[in-house]
Motif scaffolding. Structure first.
Motif, PDB file in Angstrom:
ATOM      1  N   UNK A 161      -1.862 -36.425 -22.752  1.00 55.07           N
ATOM      2  CA  UNK A 161      -1.694 -35.594 -21.239  1.00 55.07           C
ATOM      3  C   UNK A 161      -0.171 -33.981 -22.831  1.00 55.07           C
ATOM      4  N   UNK A 162      -2.035 -32.822 -22.490  1.00 57.67           N
ATOM      5  CA  UNK A 162      -0.752 -32.159 -22.606  1.00 57.67           C
ATOM      6  C   UNK A 162      -0.018 -31.118 -21.864  1.00 57.67           C
ATOM      7  N   UNK A 163       0.771 -30.612 -22.791  1.00 55.50           N
ATOM      8  CA  UNK A 163       2.440 -30.110 -21.900  1.00 55.50           C
ATOM      9  C   UNK A 163       1.686 -28.565 -21.666  1.00 55.50           C
TER      10      UNK A 163
ATOM     11  N   UNK B  61      -4.322 -45.244 -11.875  1.00 52.47           N
ATOM     12  CA  UNK B  61      -4.275 -45.095 -13.113  1.00 52.47           C
ATOM     13  C   UNK B  61      -5.133 -43.741 -12.679  1.00 52.47           C
ATOM     14  N   UNK B  62      -4.286 -42.504 -12.750  1.00 57.36           N
ATOM     15  CA  UNK B  62      -5.350 -41.576 -12.505  1.00 57.36           C
ATOM     16  C   UNK B  62      -5.907 -40.740 -14.031  1.00 57.36           C
ATOM     17  N   UNK B  63      -6.852 -40.573 -14.359  1.00 57.12           N
ATOM     18  CA  UNK B  63      -7.459 -39.183 -15.381  1.00 57.12           C
ATOM     19  C   UNK B  63      -8.166 -38.455 -14.329  1.00 57.12           C
TER      20      UNK B  63
ATOM     21  N   UNK C 212       3.360 -42.847 -16.246  1.00 51.94           N
ATOM     22  CA  UNK C 212       2.459 -43.480 -14.843  1.00 51.94           C
ATOM     23  C   UNK C 212       1.726 -44.347 -15.259  1.00 51.94           C
ATOM     24  N   UNK C 213       0.680 -43.844 -15.905  1.00 47.83           N
ATOM     25  CA  UNK C 213      -1.161 -44.716 -15.922  1.00 47.83           C
ATOM     26  C   UNK C 213      -0.913 -45.372 -16.916  1.00 47.83           C
ATOM     27  N   UNK C 214       0.482 -45.061 -17.889  1.00 49.59           N
ATOM     28  CA  UNK C 214       0.632 -46.287 -19.117  1.00 49.59           C
ATOM     29  C   UNK C 214       1.254 -47.214 -18.537  1.00 49.59           C
ATOM     30  N   UNK C 215       2.355 -47.500 -17.310  1.00 47.07           N
ATOM     31  CA  UNK C 215       2.705 -48.225 -16.802  1.00 47.07           C
ATOM     32  C   UNK C 215       1.687 -48.850 -16.227  1.00 47.07           C
TER      33      UNK C 215
END
Length: 133
Positions: free
Chosen positions: A131-133, A2-4, A86-89
């Protein structure tokens, strides 16, 4: 993994958005970095201003129809995600239950939009991946 990337912002409900912006700008040297209006599912509009000083960003939120808050005035802690899906998963695999099935995507929040999804911590604290797009 979980990359934050760090703390994204802290959401604070306010009764008068202009007064709150002026306070943070004049008293604490914050700068308004983004403002928008978000259409809600119930037809109301929420006014939002992101104010920043150094690495600290506050999301000042003014609801059109204020409601009794169960989370208090500090609504949520938002954590920046490089890749929210990816983090959600990863978090879902660890047993985290999200408040919605899919991340919310809104083109009005920040210049290119942003995506977010909410969940709760062990003491019912409101947490957000963003996540800012």
């Amino acid at each position: 993994m979980a990359k934050l990337e760090g703390l994204a912002h802290i959401g604070v409900f306010v009764s008068d958005l202009q007064r709150s912006k002026e306070f943070y700008e004049k008293a604490l040297d914050f700068k308004t970095v983004w403002e928008c209006r978000v259409k809600e599912a119930d037809g109301t509009t929420t006014a939002v201003a992101f104010v920043q000083n150094g690495g600290l960003t506050l999301e000042l939120v003014r609801l059109e129809k204020p409601q009794k808050r169960t989370d208090g005035l500090v609504d949520h802690i938002a954590m920046k995600a490089e890749d929210i899906e990816a983090v959600k998963k990863t978090l879902a695999a660890r047993g985290i239950t999200f408040e919605t099935e899919e991340a919310v995507c809104n083109a009005d929040v920040f210049p290119n939009g942003s995506k977010w999804i909410l969940f709760r911590g062990p003491d019912n604290e409101h947490l957000e991946l963003t996540e800012v797009l």
